[in-house]
Design a protein around this motif. Structure first.
Motif, short mmCIF file in Angstrom:
data_model
loop_
_atom_site.label_atom_id
_atom_site.label_comp_id
_atom_site.label_asym_id
_atom_site.label_seq_id
_atom_site.Cartn_x
_atom_site.Cartn_y
_atom_site.Cartn_z
N LEU A 1 0.82 -1.22 0.00
CA LEU A 1 0.00 0.00 0.00
C LEU A 1 0.85 1.27 0.00
CD1 LEU A 1 -2.54 -1.10 2.82
CD2 LEU A 1 -2.84 -1.30 0.34
N THR A 2 0.25 2.36 -0.52
CA THR A 2 0.92 3.66 -0.40
C THR A 2 0.83 4.09 1.07
OG1 THR A 2 -1.11 4.89 -0.71
CG2 THR A 2 0.14 4.35 -2.72
N GLU A 3 1.59 5.12 1.41
CA GLU A 3 1.57 5.58 2.80
C GLU A 3 0.16 6.01 3.23
OE1 GLU A 3 4.24 8.80 4.64
OE2 GLU A 3 5.57 7.47 3.47
N GLU A 4 -0.50 6.68 2.28
CA GLU A 4 -1.86 7.16 2.57
C GLU A 4 -2.82 5.99 2.81
OE1 GLU A 4 -4.12 9.76 -0.31
OE2 GLU A 4 -2.28 10.91 0.03
N GLU A 5 -2.71 4.99 1.94
CA GLU A 5 -3.59 3.81 2.08
C GLU A 5 -3.31 3.07 3.39
OE1 GLU A 5 -4.18 2.65 -2.66
OE2 GLU A 5 -2.44 1.88 -1.55
N GLN A 6 -2.02 3.02 3.74
CA GLN A 6 -1.66 2.36 5.01
C GLN A 6 -2.34 3.05 6.18
OE1 GLN A 6 2.65 2.54 4.94
NE2 GLN A 6 2.81 0.55 3.91
N ALA A 7 -2.35 4.40 6.13
CA ALA A 7 -2.96 5.17 7.23
C ALA A 7 -4.47 4.86 7.30
CB ALA A 7 -2.72 6.66 7.01
N VAL A 8 -5.11 4.74 6.13
CA VAL A 8 -6.55 4.44 6.10
C VAL A 8 -6.80 3.08 6.73
CG1 VAL A 8 -8.53 4.00 4.57
CG2 VAL A 8 -6.99 5.91 4.09
N LEU A 9 -5.97 2.10 6.38
CA LEU A 9 -6.17 0.75 6.91
C LEU A 9 -5.99 0.73 8.45
CD1 LEU A 9 -6.65 -2.27 6.58
CD2 LEU A 9 -4.22 -2.56 6.09
N LEU A 10 -4.93 1.39 8.91
CA LEU A 10 -4.69 1.39 10.36
C LEU A 10 -5.85 2.06 11.11
CD1 LEU A 10 -0.85 2.17 10.58
CD2 LEU A 10 -1.99 -0.05 10.67
N LYS A 11 -6.39 3.11 10.50
CA LYS A 11 -7.53 3.81 11.12
C LYS A 11 -8.76 2.89 11.12
CE LYS A 11 -9.75 7.77 12.30
NZ LYS A 11 -10.92 7.20 12.86
N ASP A 12 -8.98 2.18 10.00
CA ASP A 12 -10.11 1.23 9.91
C ASP A 12 -10.02 0.19 11.02
OD1 ASP A 12 -11.62 2.08 7.84
OD2 ASP A 12 -11.33 0.33 6.56
N ILE A 13 -8.80 -0.34 11.20
CA ILE A 13 -8.60 -1.39 12.21
C ILE A 13 -8.91 -0.84 13.60
CG2 ILE A 13 -6.82 -2.82 13.34
CD1 ILE A 13 -5.61 -3.12 10.44
N GLU A 14 -8.45 0.39 13.83
CA GLU A 14 -8.69 1.02 15.13
C GLU A 14 -10.20 1.23 15.37
OE1 GLU A 14 -6.10 4.33 15.62
OE2 GLU A 14 -7.17 4.99 17.43
N ASP A 15 -10.91 1.59 14.30
CA ASP A 15 -12.34 1.92 14.45
C ASP A 15 -13.25 0.69 14.47
OD1 ASP A 15 -11.67 4.53 14.44
OD2 ASP A 15 -12.22 4.93 12.36
N THR A 16 -12.76 -0.45 14.01
CA THR A 16 -13.64 -1.62 13.89
C THR A 16 -13.91 -2.23 15.26
OG1 THR A 16 -12.82 -2.07 11.69
CG2 THR A 16 -13.87 -3.90 12.83
N ASN A 17 -15.18 -2.56 15.46
CA ASN A 17 -15.58 -3.17 16.74
C ASN A 17 -15.46 -4.70 16.61
OD1 ASN A 17 -16.75 -3.98 19.07
ND2 ASN A 17 -18.72 -2.95 18.73
N PHE A 18 -14.28 -5.23 16.93
CA PHE A 18 -14.08 -6.68 16.82
C PHE A 18 -14.80 -7.45 17.93
CE2 PHE A 18 -10.39 -4.91 14.60
CZ PHE A 18 -10.41 -5.63 13.41
#
Ligand code: UTP
Length: 404
Positions: A25-42
């Motif tokens: 992933l690009t740096e920007e895409e990586q940031a989006v993924l990390l944010k998604d992981i943080e926001d997901t209610n596992f």
């Protein structure tokens, strides 16, 4: 959360595969993924209800029948109208579903039921809300639950149609919360290489989503005591029905459910009954055959099918719920990333996690089953043709004198 912390966090939850494509992933895409992981209610993956069988003792409920209502209509209505006049009741329209069976691209409420003129499902329902507001002599607050996917289109449709002549400051849109989707082994899907796959969390998510959206403050400000929740797909929906409100209040129930008599033992609707003496709803596939077909004096014993029109007391919702609803597994064909490619499966490949409004009934402890005439109030639009379809709903609309 940085990459290292995210990796550890996922490992603890058995979901580290979500970082499989991180290095591509690009740096920007990586940031989006990390944010998604943080926001997901596992944590919802731990609240899965895998059981389909009810274990308690099942018995029939007694309902207020159509005949009872005919006899006591004036009394029920006068109590209900007082509640409406005092602004104690608000309407909640559930429009966050994906309507996949209908196979229609837009939000289901925008579907055109007209034949010679335009007549959307939203317009049909808003006309009924306007009628009841006229009868009560006061407009009613309306909360509309949408989803991340259909919110903008829904709001735009209301705007373009001038809110169907309803005061728009009384219409409050809110977006339904989401839950992760997963494969049959509980591994969460990636929707894209840098996006976690999320879907609306089922129609039971309405109350927590309403509260999470900050709208509880409107309910408090307006002293709203009862919420009438209903689905978008019944084009004969009668919401905020004064007699229904009055009956539920007079019978001192914590909630009420509009029900219809099933047309046959095999009709695929959930049935209201008692489990260990407490009201509950059994889905048609949960109902043992022997109970499904049981009759007395020529009538089905378990005959009251729910119509997705419920009245809930707000205080009781606050006391009983607070996020305790179980999540159910709905097998679905879910687009996801597999071996580096995004695939759109035609067959179920995993689960959407859904809470169900029927589970709230059990938590409430008491529920009035209120029988309405199905030809006048129950015309669900689930499919394009066949049972519960656009065709059958159009026939019923015409039968009720609505020009299409
Ligand atoms: P359905 O159970 O028919 O689901 O919804 P659906 O997603 O609309 O349709 P299918 O199953 O994909 O064909 C019953 C009601 O609950 C609402 C729907 O909008 C409809 O009013 N609903 C359902 C939500 O608001 N959110 C959800 O997550 C699911």
């Amino acid at each position: 959360m940085n990459y290292e912390r995210s990796k550890l966090y996922l490992k603890e939850r058995g979901q580290e595969h979500l970082l499989n494509y991180y290095n591509e992933l690009t740096e920007e895409e990586q940031a989006v993924l990390l944010k998604d992981i943080e926001d997901t209610n596992f944590s919802v993956l731990k609240r899965l209800d895998k059981s389909t069988k009810k274990t308690g003792k099942i018995s029939p409920v007694s309902a207020v029948t159509v005949q009872d209502i005919q006899r006591r209509r004036l009394q029920f209505e006068s109590v209900g109208l007082n509640f409406l006049r005092e602004g104690k009741v608000a309407a909640v329209l559930l429009a966050g579903g994906q309507g996949s069976r209908l196979g229609y691209e837009g939000p289901k409420g925008t579907f055109d039921m007209g034949v010679t003129r335009k007549l959307s499902i939203f317009e049909l329902q808003m006309n009924n809300l306007i009628s009841v507001a006229e009868k009560a002599g006061r407009h009613i607050h309306l909360f509309v639950m949408t989803s991340v996917q259909n919110n903008d289109e829904t709001v735009k449709f209301f705007e373009e149609n001038n809110y169907f002549g309803y005061p728009h400051d009384l219409i409050h849109f809110f977006i339904q919360d989401v839950a992760p989707t997963c494969d049959f082994d509980g591994k969460v899907f990636l929707d894209k290489k840098n996006r976690v796959s999320l879907a609306p969390n089922g129609n039971g998510g309405w109350y927590s989503s309403l509260v999470n959206s900050g709208l509880a403050r409107v309910m408090e400000r307006e002293n709203i005591e009862w919420l009438n929740v209903y689905g978008v797909d019944n084009v004969l929906q009668k919401m905020c029905d004064p007699a229904f409100i009055g009956a539920t209040v007079l019978k001192q129930c914590r909630c009420g459910a509009k029900v219809v008599s099933k047309i046959s033992a095999e009709e695929k609707v959930g049935v209201i009954c008692c489990e260990d003496g407490k009201p509950t709803v059994l889905e048609y596939f949960e109902m043992p055959e022997r109970l499904k077909t049981k009759t007395r004096k020529g009538e089905l014993v378990y005959r009251f099918g729910v119509t997705l029109n419920y009245l809930f007391n707000v205080n009781d919702l606050n006391l009983t719920l607070s996020g305790r609803l179980p999540y159910h597994l709905a097998e679905k064909a879910i687009p996801h990333v597999e071996n580096g490619e995004r695939i759109i499966p035609q067959q179920p490949c995993g689960y959407k996690l859904e809470t169900l409004v029927v589970d709230m009934i059990k938590l409430m402890g008491s529920c009035l089953a209120y029988e309405v005439e199905r030809d006048k109030e129950f015309a669900p639009v689930k499919n394009l043709t066949g049972v519960d379809s656009v065709e059958t709903a159009r026939e019923l609309l015409i039968k009720n004198g609505i020009k299409l």
